[in-house]
Design an enzyme around this catalytic site. Structure first.
Site, short mmCIF file in Angstrom:
data_model
loop_
_atom_site.label_atom_id
_atom_site.label_comp_id
_atom_site.label_asym_id
_atom_site.label_seq_id
_atom_site.Cartn_x
_atom_site.Cartn_y
_atom_site.Cartn_z
N PHE A 204 0.82 -1.21 0.00
CA PHE A 204 0.00 0.00 0.00
C PHE A 204 0.86 1.27 0.00
CE2 PHE A 204 -3.02 3.07 1.85
CZ PHE A 204 -4.13 2.81 1.06
N GLU A 205 2.08 1.16 0.52
CA GLU A 205 2.98 2.33 0.61
C GLU A 205 3.83 2.49 -0.66
OE1 GLU A 205 2.55 0.25 3.44
OE2 GLU A 205 1.16 1.83 4.09
N ILE B 245 -0.83 -11.49 -0.71
CA ILE B 245 -1.37 -12.86 -0.77
C ILE B 245 -2.80 -12.85 -0.25
CG2 ILE B 245 -1.05 -15.24 -0.01
CD1 ILE B 245 1.96 -14.64 0.23
N THR C 188 -5.01 -11.75 3.90
CA THR C 188 -5.60 -10.46 4.19
C THR C 188 -7.03 -10.31 3.68
OG1 THR C 188 -5.47 -8.09 3.73
CG2 THR C 188 -4.40 -9.52 2.14
N HIS D 56 -8.33 -7.54 3.38
CA HIS D 56 -8.38 -6.33 2.57
C HIS D 56 -7.45 -6.43 1.35
CE1 HIS D 56 -5.25 -5.58 5.54
NE2 HIS D 56 -4.86 -4.47 4.94
N PHE E 252 5.11 -2.22 -12.30
CA PHE E 252 4.26 -2.96 -11.36
C PHE E 252 4.84 -4.35 -11.13
CE2 PHE E 252 0.31 -5.38 -10.32
CZ PHE E 252 -0.05 -4.68 -9.18
N1 INI Z 1 0.97 -5.61 2.50
C1 INI Z 1 1.59 -6.36 1.56
O1 INI Z 1 2.51 -5.88 0.88
N2 INI Z 1 1.21 -7.64 1.36
C2 INI Z 1 0.20 -8.22 2.07
O2 INI Z 1 -0.11 -9.42 1.82
C3 INI Z 1 -0.46 -7.45 3.07
N3 INI Z 1 -1.51 -8.04 3.87
O3 INI Z 1 -1.68 -9.26 3.83
O4 INI Z 1 -2.23 -7.32 4.58
C4 INI Z 1 -0.06 -6.10 3.25
N4 INI Z 1 -0.66 -5.30 4.14
C5 INI Z 1 -0.07 -4.09 4.65
C6 INI Z 1 -0.35 -2.88 3.76
O5 INI Z 1 0.39 -2.93 2.56
C7 INI Z 1 0.04 -1.58 4.48
O6 INI Z 1 1.41 -1.63 4.84
C8 INI Z 1 -0.79 -1.33 5.75
O7 INI Z 1 -2.17 -1.45 5.49
C9 INI Z 1 -0.51 0.10 6.31
O8 INI Z 1 -0.89 1.10 5.35
#
Ligand code: INI
Length: 158
Positions: free
Chosen positions: A60-61, A85, A89, A91, A116
């Site tokens: 997400f970052e 994966i 999650t 979300h 990407f």
């Molecule tokens: N981030 C990932 O890169 N891969 C994942 O599988 C994942 N899961 O499973 O939740 C994940 N979550 C964290 C997300 O990217 C953010 O770091 C978090 O939501 C804070 O903004």
């Protein structure tokens, strides 16, 4: 009469500067993606000091870091590496979808290709198969794409 002019980016990294931004979630998969990306960089003549690696918490970052790196004007391309994966999650769709949408926006806003290299898979086994340098080598493929796009856009000009 001359035929159409065709342009294509060469797989030559000798004169390029690239930034990799990589998530830490599923770090054992990211390690394979990074290994493949670094091998591609070396294979295509990239100078080690012309490659910057930034780490972020998760997929997400990736967009905000990719956009900031791209906006510096110091890099010909940014490679975003991550692994989301589905089983891990609830979300998944938000994290994977926003990573894709955000990276698209980052590259369109800056004009710098933001690749990407994010695995969006159902299982760890699928992630391992896609990341392994001996299998699908998604990290290497992502760096190949970055090098090709950087050289193509250089030919196109501003
Ligand atoms: N981030 C990932 O890169 N891969 C994942 O599988 C994942 N899961 O499973 O939740 C994940 N979550 C964290 C997300 O990217 C953010 O770091 C978090 O939501 C804070 O903004």
């Amino acid at each position: 009469m001359p035929g159409p002019v065709q342009i294509e980016g060469a797989l030559d990294a000798r004169d390029l500067k690239v930034a990799i931004v990589a998530g830490r979630w599923n770090d054992f998969i990211i390690a394979s993606l990074l290994k493949g990306a670094l091998a591609s960089w070396a294979r295509h003549g990239g100078v080690p000091g012309s490659l910057t690696i930034a780490r972020v918490p998760g997929a997400f970052e990736l967009p905000v870091a990719a956009k900031r790196l791209a906006a510096t004007g110091r890099y010909d391309a940014v490679v975003a590496l991550g692994c989301v994966i589905r089983g891990d999650t609830p979300h998944f769709d938000y994290v994977a979808g926003e990573a894709a949408a955000g990276l698209t926006r980052a590259q369109l806003d800056t004009g710098v290709p933001c690749i990407f290299g994010v695995l969006t898979v159902d299982t760890v086994d699928q992630a391992l198969e896609r990341a392994a340098t001996s299998r699908m080598d998604k990290g290497g493929e992502s760096m190949d794409v970055a090098i090709e796009m950087a050289n193509l856009l250089r030919q196109v000009g501003r």
